[in-house]
Design a protein around this motif. Structure first.
Motif, PDB file in Angstrom:
ATOM      1  N   ASN A  73      71.554  52.785  41.737  1.00  0.00           N
ATOM      2  CA  ASN A  73      71.336  51.641  40.775  1.00  0.00           C
ATOM      3  C   ASN A  73      72.003  50.696  40.639  1.00  0.00           C
ATOM      4  OD1 ASN A  73      68.712  53.112  40.421  1.00  0.00           O
ATOM      5  ND2 ASN A  73      69.784  54.621  39.046  1.00  0.00           N
ATOM      6  N   ILE A  74      71.788  49.150  40.668  1.00  0.00           N
ATOM      7  CA  ILE A  74      72.540  48.275  40.784  1.00  0.00           C
ATOM      8  C   ILE A  74      72.021  47.348  39.284  1.00  0.00           C
ATOM      9  CG2 ILE A  74      73.659  48.322  42.802  1.00  0.00           C
ATOM     10  CD1 ILE A  74      71.781  45.669  43.512  1.00  0.00           C
ATOM     11  N   TYR A  75      70.728  47.337  38.875  1.00  0.00           N
ATOM     12  CA  TYR A  75      70.420  46.494  37.940  1.00  0.00           C
ATOM     13  C   TYR A  75      69.525  47.351  36.937  1.00  0.00           C
ATOM     14  CZ  TYR A  75      67.763  42.594  36.235  1.00  0.00           C
ATOM     15  OH  TYR A  75      67.098  41.516  35.350  1.00  0.00           O
ATOM     16  N   TRP A  76      69.762  47.000  35.503  1.00  0.00           N
ATOM     17  CA  TRP A  76      68.917  47.649  34.727  1.00  0.00           C
ATOM     18  C   TRP A  76      68.610  46.296  33.298  1.00  0.00           C
ATOM     19  CZ3 TRP A  76      65.526  51.132  33.641  1.00  0.00           C
ATOM     20  CH2 TRP A  76      65.376  51.662  32.572  1.00  0.00           C
ATOM     21  N   GLN A  77      67.663  46.115  33.357  1.00  0.00           N
ATOM     22  CA  GLN A  77      67.394  44.950  32.070  1.00  0.00           C
ATOM     23  C   GLN A  77      66.242  45.604  31.388  1.00  0.00           C
ATOM     24  OE1 GLN A  77      68.983  42.974  30.961  1.00  0.00           O
ATOM     25  NE2 GLN A  77      67.915  41.167  30.223  1.00  0.00           N
ATOM     26  N   TYR A  78      66.113  45.559  30.214  1.00  0.00           N
ATOM     27  CA  TYR A  78      65.277  45.685  29.171  1.00  0.00           C
ATOM     28  C   TYR A  78      64.448  44.741  28.852  1.00  0.00           C
ATOM     29  CZ  TYR A  78      63.649  47.891  24.872  1.00  0.00           C
ATOM     30  OH  TYR A  78      62.815  48.287  23.751  1.00  0.00           O
ATOM     31  N   ARG A  79      63.322  44.904  28.455  1.00  0.00           N
ATOM     32  CA  ARG A  79      62.475  43.829  27.994  1.00  0.00           C
ATOM     33  C   ARG A  79      61.884  42.800  29.356  1.00  0.00           C
ATOM     34  NH1 ARG A  79      64.381  43.179  21.932  1.00  0.00           N
ATOM     35  NH2 ARG A  79      63.250  44.841  21.220  1.00  0.00           N
ATOM     36  N   GLU A  80      61.730  43.273  30.304  1.00  0.00           N
ATOM     37  CA  GLU A  80      61.389  42.511  31.547  1.00  0.00           C
ATOM     38  C   GLU A  80      60.275  43.301  32.181  1.00  0.00           C
ATOM     39  OE1 GLU A  80      64.867  40.178  33.373  1.00  0.00           O
ATOM     40  OE2 GLU A  80      64.687  42.030  34.266  1.00  0.00           O
ATOM     41  N   GLU A 105      78.743  45.398  42.732  1.00  0.00           N
ATOM     42  CA  GLU A 105      78.829  45.036  41.533  1.00  0.00           C
ATOM     43  C   GLU A 105      77.483  45.902  40.809  1.00  0.00           C
ATOM     44  OE1 GLU A 105      80.487  40.607  40.828  1.00  0.00           O
ATOM     45  OE2 GLU A 105      78.614  40.952  42.173  1.00  0.00           O
ATOM     46  N   VAL A 106      77.368  45.900  39.590  1.00  0.00           N
ATOM     47  CA  VAL A 106      76.169  46.524  38.936  1.00  0.00           C
ATOM     48  C   VAL A 106      75.914  45.652  37.804  1.00  0.00           C
ATOM     49  CG1 VAL A 106      76.255  48.710  39.755  1.00  0.00           C
ATOM     50  CG2 VAL A 106      77.441  48.320  37.665  1.00  0.00           C
ATOM     51  N   TYR A 107      74.676  45.532  37.222  1.00  0.00           N
ATOM     52  CA  TYR A 107      74.272  44.918  36.159  1.00  0.00           C
ATOM     53  C   TYR A 107      73.644  45.764  35.085  1.00  0.00           C
ATOM     54  CZ  TYR A 107      72.314  41.875  32.534  1.00  0.00           C
ATOM     55  OH  TYR A 107      71.869  41.250  31.417  1.00  0.00           O
ATOM     56  N   ASP A 108      73.990  45.746  33.894  1.00  0.00           N
ATOM     57  CA  ASP A 108      73.315  46.687  32.876  1.00  0.00           C
ATOM     58  C   ASP A 108      73.321  45.981  31.662  1.00  0.00           C
ATOM     59  OD1 ASP A 108      72.646  48.714  30.980  1.00  0.00           O
ATOM     60  OD2 ASP A 108      74.123  50.252  31.610  1.00  0.00           O
ATOM     61  N   TYR A 109      72.244  45.706  31.231  1.00  0.00           N
ATOM     62  CA  TYR A 109      72.218  44.768  29.909  1.00  0.00           C
ATOM     63  C   TYR A 109      72.664  45.370  28.769  1.00  0.00           C
ATOM     64  CZ  TYR A 109      68.755  48.027  27.588  1.00  0.00           C
ATOM     65  OH  TYR A 109      68.284  49.116  27.135  1.00  0.00           O
TER      66      TYR A 109
END
Length: 112
Positions: A73-80, A105-109
């Protein structure tokens, strides 16, 4: 004293499991599947339904084809609810405006 230290470790593990790690996110419904220009990676995005009281979220997962299709898992965005995935180059992907090198790289809101 050892019991107190053990309890602290247990609480830290629970915190990490539920609030830090991206390894335990819900699977969700597949939105997109996009292969890198060289075919080495695939980025799948999923719509995670949080239920009646929580908004939707988008999860991005990379599949490493040279590593026996290992997934991360590399991306986690809430309200999308949608995912726009564009490959910038062999290793860099843009997911809903967030640029990530899929190798590291990873993105976590929750942390941005």
């Amino acid at each position: 004293m050892a019991l107190l230290a053990g309890g602290a470790v247990f609480l830290f593990c629970l915190y990490y499991y539920f609030f830090v790690s991206l390894n335990h996110l819900p699977k969700g419904e597949l939105l997109t599947e996009t292969v890198s220009p060289n075919g080495e990676y695939t980025v799948n995005t999923y719509l995670a339904n949080g239920g009646a009281t929580v908004s939707y979220a988008v999860k991005g997962e990379v599949v490493y084809h040279k590593k026996k299709d290992k997934r991360k898992n590399i991306y986690w965005q809430y309200r999308e609810e949608t995912a726009d995935v564009i490959w910038i180059d062999q290793h860099t992907v843009l997911i809903n405006g967030v640029q990530l090198d899929v190798r590291k790289e990873v993105y976590d809101y929750r942390r941005h």
